[in-house]
Enzyme design. Sequence first.
Site, short mmCIF file in Angstrom:
data_model
loop_
_atom_site.label_atom_id
_atom_site.label_comp_id
_atom_site.label_asym_id
_atom_site.label_seq_id
_atom_site.Cartn_x
_atom_site.Cartn_y
_atom_site.Cartn_z
N CYS A 36 -5.20 -0.11 -3.89
CA CYS A 36 -6.19 -0.93 -4.85
C CYS A 36 -6.64 0.03 -5.81
O CYS A 36 -7.49 -0.45 -6.80
CB CYS A 36 -7.28 -1.87 -3.94
N CYS B 206 -9.79 -3.11 -0.21
CA CYS B 206 -8.48 -3.82 0.28
C CYS B 206 -8.41 -4.01 1.80
O CYS B 206 -7.23 -4.66 2.12
CB CYS B 206 -7.30 -3.40 -0.45
N CYS C 174 -9.41 12.63 8.52
CA CYS C 174 -8.01 12.62 8.64
C CYS C 174 -7.52 11.80 8.11
O CYS C 174 -7.29 10.60 8.55
CB CYS C 174 -7.57 13.04 10.12
#
Length: 136
Positions: A55, A104, A124
């Site tokens: 997005c 999103c 991470c």
Amino acid sequence: MSETEPEELPENDAEWREILTDEEYRVLREQGTEPKFSSDLIDVKEAGTFHCAACETALFESDEKFESGTGWPSFWDVYEEGNVETRLDTSHGMERTEVVCATCGGHLGHVFDDGPDPTGKRYCINGAALDFEPDE
């Protein structure tokens, strides 16, 4: 890149599959994990911003990136409070904190409490979930 407005986001899996590569879809929509050391973004050292591959929401800046040795791009802080969200992840017989894009809902990776100062966090993140935009 500009941030995508939520009303412009795909409404179903078929639409997500049209805009994402197979690997992006597997990671972002199916909570997958890319193989260690497979992302070219691990070695990015230039100034810029890492965006959600689904997005385009700004998620991390290169000056927040550090070499963790884990095999995935790692960051000690987020671009802006509210651009990412966290959730409890109990999959694979572990209890971890999942990181998702707040715009999103795409799966990005996990955050751990073993990162460097000043936050002590290690975000991470799957490289397949990110696009990098260098500063101009």
